[in-house]
Enzyme design. Structure first.
Site, short mmCIF file in Angstrom:
data_model
loop_
_atom_site.label_atom_id
_atom_site.label_comp_id
_atom_site.label_asym_id
_atom_site.label_seq_id
_atom_site.Cartn_x
_atom_site.Cartn_y
_atom_site.Cartn_z
N GLU A 1 13.37 -4.30 -3.74
CA GLU A 1 12.50 -4.57 -4.88
C GLU A 1 13.31 -4.94 -6.11
OE1 GLU A 1 8.32 -2.68 -6.55
OE2 GLU A 1 9.74 -1.41 -5.48
N SER B 1 8.48 5.87 -11.88
CA SER B 1 8.51 6.28 -13.29
C SER B 1 9.93 6.61 -13.73
CB SER B 1 7.61 7.50 -13.49
OG SER B 1 8.19 8.64 -12.87
N GLY C 1 0.82 -1.21 0.00
CA GLY C 1 0.00 0.00 0.00
C GLY C 1 0.85 1.26 0.00
N TYR C 2 1.39 1.59 -1.16
CA TYR C 2 2.22 2.78 -1.29
C TYR C 2 1.51 3.87 -2.11
CZ TYR C 2 6.70 1.07 0.63
OH TYR C 2 7.70 0.63 1.45
N SER C 3 1.34 3.62 -3.41
CA SER C 3 0.85 4.66 -4.33
C SER C 3 -0.56 5.11 -3.99
CB SER C 3 0.89 4.14 -5.77
OG SER C 3 2.21 3.90 -6.19
N SER D 1 -1.07 -4.06 -6.47
CA SER D 1 -1.01 -5.38 -7.08
C SER D 1 -1.49 -6.45 -6.12
CB SER D 1 0.43 -5.69 -7.52
OG SER D 1 0.90 -4.75 -8.45
#
Length: 377
Positions: A232, A357, A116-118, A150
């Site tokens: 990651e 990004s 739960g980041y973005s 995800s």
């Protein structure tokens, strides 16, 4: 550091290949597959001597396992977020009680996690998180929204970056919370339908969801979150490249079958893709174990994301005009009929956005590696 494979590594690889050959063809349900992996000791092999994993493997043996898994055609992992992101974070920052509670179920394939980041207003700019968590007698009450989460529709738990200090801004006042997903009326998961017609990503809405566990100190969430982003990238990058090589092979075969390979421009493009993939492999081997410096994860992300997009473009180019039509006639029951090349082309459009990004990766390299002035905010 020498990352050559020893005879012991080759034996480990052979064992992994035999096991995968025997079990992967029978895997159908992804959750059951995680339990099968756990029962045979294949989850947590990179956790070192922590005592919470299954078998212990060297770094080169972890690479061998990841490569054999990618080659086997086994199902995409549902447990990789818990194994490769949460677990290293808990080993680095968690309490003894947190490790004992959460690591064994991950190693057994019994509990699945999401990240739960973005948020809608804090995607690439993670410091803009607005999800809030209020301290209570039982822990925290979490309120806010996460997006592009995800596997949230499958997960049992979510690690959430939330703002726990009222009035704080940017990277200050954030905490890293562990939130159970089974909270009816307090957590809602909405799948996001993508260009490909699939729904791997989700929106997650927290309405007073409870969280009892905070990893690291309250307000220290930014440091913990940045530590996790470092995990990651790594061994999984090499496994990813095995999948890339198989995709490139299919594109080359299609180019030969369609006659597109006779075009010198297309042929040069395919050769360049092959050479770039080999370069990425050697770069990944060079930086394993954190030897590539602070900018290594960002460089790796820039390399593979752009490469994979160019591969997707080549996949439809070599097929010619027929690439514009689906494999079957449209129907209400099957509105997204796409073949393999079309799936690759459409899904790879997101590669330069998710996971940080390209613009953010370049900023990280500029500021943290080259020492350029910070971007005005």
């Amino acid at each position: 550091m020498d990352f050559g494979f020893t005879a012991e590594d080759d034996g480990f690889r052979a064992e992994a290949r035999r096991w995968l050959d025997a079990h992967a063809p029978h895997a159908s349900d992804r959750r059951a597959w995680e339990r099968t992996l756990g029962a045979s000791g294949w989850i947590g092999i990179g956790w070192g001597e922590s005592g919470y994993g299954n078998r212990t493997a060297t770094l080169t043996q972890q690479v061998a396992w990841a490569e054999e898994y990618a080659r086997s055609g086994a199902p995409a992992r549902s447990g990789h977020i818990g194994e490769n992101l949460l677990a290293p974070t808990l080993l680095a920052h968690g309490t003894a009680e947190q490790k004992a509670r959460f690591l064994p179920p991950v190693a057994a394939g019994a509990e699945l996690w999401c990240q739960g980041y973005s948020e809608p207003g804090a995607g690439s700019d993670l410091a803009g998180v607005r999800t809030r968590a209020e301290r209570t007698a039982e822990g925290y009450r979490v309120t806010g929204q996460k997006i592009w989460t995800s596997l949230a529709h499958e997960a049992d738990w979510c690690f959430v970056l939330a703002r726990t200090q009222t009035g704080s801004t940017r990277h200050r006042g954030l905490s890293f919370l562990l939130v159970p997903m089974d909270q009816q009326g307090r957590i809602e998961v909405r799948p996001i339908r993508q260009l490909t017609g699939t729904s791997d990503f989700n929106e997650v809405f927290f309405d007073g969801a409870r969280a009892e566990h905070v990893v690291g100190a309250e307000g220290d969430g930014w440091r913990v979150a940045m530590s996790l982003l470092g995990f990651e990238r790594g061994v999984s990058t090499l496994a990813q490249q095995i999948g890339f090589a198989e995709e490139l092979g299919r594109v080359v075969r299609t180019a030969v079958e369609t006659g597109a390979a006779d075009d010198p421009v297309i042929r040069a493009r395919l050769v360049r893709l092959w050479a770039e993939l080999r370069t990425m492999r050697w770069n990944a081997l060079r930086t394993l174990g954190g030897s590539g410096g602070p900018g290594a994860p960002s460089v790796a992300k820039l390399l593979w994301a752009g490469w994979h997009q160019r591969l997707g473009e080549a996949a439809v180019q070599v097929r010619g005009a027929v690439a514009g039509a689906g494999p079957a006639d449209w129907s209400p029951a099957e509105p997204y009929g796409l073949d393999e090349a079309q799936q690759l082309f459409l899904f790879s459009r997101a590669d330069t956005i998710y996971g940080g990004s390209d613009q953010i990766q370049r900023t990280i390299i500029a500021e943290r590696v080259l020492g350029l002035p910070r971007q005005p905010r």
